[in-house]
Design an enzyme around this catalytic site. Structure first.
Site, PDB file in Angstrom:
ATOM      1  N   ASP A 180       0.849   6.259  -4.927  1.00  0.00           N
ATOM      2  CA  ASP A 180       0.289   5.674  -3.719  1.00  0.00           C
ATOM      3  C   ASP A 180       0.682   6.576  -2.548  1.00  0.00           C
ATOM      4  OD1 ASP A 180      -0.954   3.709  -2.095  1.00  0.00           O
ATOM      5  OD2 ASP A 180       1.006   2.856  -1.635  1.00  0.00           O
ATOM      6  N   ASP A 228       0.376   5.549   1.467  1.00  0.00           N
ATOM      7  CA  ASP A 228       0.984   4.817   2.579  1.00  0.00           C
ATOM      8  C   ASP A 228       2.230   4.087   2.099  1.00  0.00           C
ATOM      9  OD1 ASP A 228      -1.124   5.478   4.409  1.00  0.00           O
ATOM     10  OD2 ASP A 228      -2.368   4.026   3.367  1.00  0.00           O
TER      11      ASP A 228
END
Length: 260
Positions: free
Chosen positions: A13, A15
């Site tokens: 991922d 963020d």
């Protein structure tokens, strides 16, 4: 930790794992350098539909990381791919940034604010009441409601900000129609990551910062999960969920620190 180091590839991922807003997180440069130096396969997935892979590559380069665009896959791309598979040459009314509209256009899904097949919502800073009214009107006329991701909040350098799940909620409430969300925890994105890496799920680790999207998506895709505590999830939050990550780290930098 040794089991993580021996993985052939990583799905990460962005963020809350790689950066907050425009601020890169501690240990990330060392982790990415280690993956490149050791020929690890990797792809960055983001539930944010606001930027194209090229823009994400440029963003990381401004932070001191050189990662080519083919290493990125966004919820905008996943949404466009999903809708294209569902209905060829469909049309959409979009509330979102240019990257979402471009992803749809590239899949021959064209803009339509009169009688579209879909109303598609993603993160945007141009959200206003007029657009909400139009979306409600079109959904009530029969357009299918699609969310690029279900995240209700995102983490930036300014703190917690509303994300797609929050923006789409008024439309769901007003129409009584539930949106279909393409981004994580929907396993569509992780399956794409596995195809890109050309690896068996057992050879991959998925690194994320959210229990409700990242970790559940990894578990449901049969991929070893690594929760990092640099995003929205605190260690004390883990016990609030009926499932657990396989590994918990303070940050991705812990992987390199263990190696040292």
């Amino acid at each position: 930790m040794k089991a993580i180091l021996e993985k052939k590839g990583f799905i990460c991922d962005m963020d809350g794992v790689i950066y907050h807003g425009n601020q890169i997180l501690d240990g990330v440069k060392e982790f990415v350098t280690w993956m490149l130096d050791n020929d690890k396969k990797f792809v960055f997935l983001t539930n944010s539909p606001e930027r194209t892979p090229h823009e994400l590559s440029m963003k990381l380069e401004r932070m001191g990381l050189k990662v080519s665009p083919e290493h990125f896959y966004t919820s905008a791309l996943a949404t466009a791919e999903f809708l294209s598979d569902q209905m060829e040459n469909s049309t959409a009314y979009v509330i979102g940034e240019a990257a979402l509209s471009k992803a749809l256009y590239d899949k021959k899904i064209y803009m339509n604010d009169v009688n579209p097949d879909y109303v598609v919502i993603g993160e945007t800073r141009t959200y206003n009441f007029e657009k909400i009214e139009k979306a409600i009107e079109l959904v009530n006329k029969g357009a299918k409601l699609i969310g690029a991701n279900p995240d209700t909040v995102g983490v930036t350098e300014k703190g917690i900000m509303p994300a797609t799940g929050s923006l789409i909620a008024p439309i769901e409430i007003a129409t009584g129609k539930k949106a279909y969300f393409v981004g994580k925890p929907n396993p569509l994105m992780l399956r794409h990551g596995l195809r890109v890496l050309d690896c068996h799920s057992a050879d991959i680790a998925f690194i994320g910062d959210r229990m409700d999207t990242d970790i559940i998506a990894g578990i449901e895709s049969n991929i070893d999960t690594v929760l990092v505590l640099t995003g929205v999830t605190k260690k004390s939050d883990i016990d609030l969920f009926p499932y657990r990550p396989k590994y918990v780290l303070d940050s991705v930098g812990d992987i390199i620190n263990y190696k040292k």
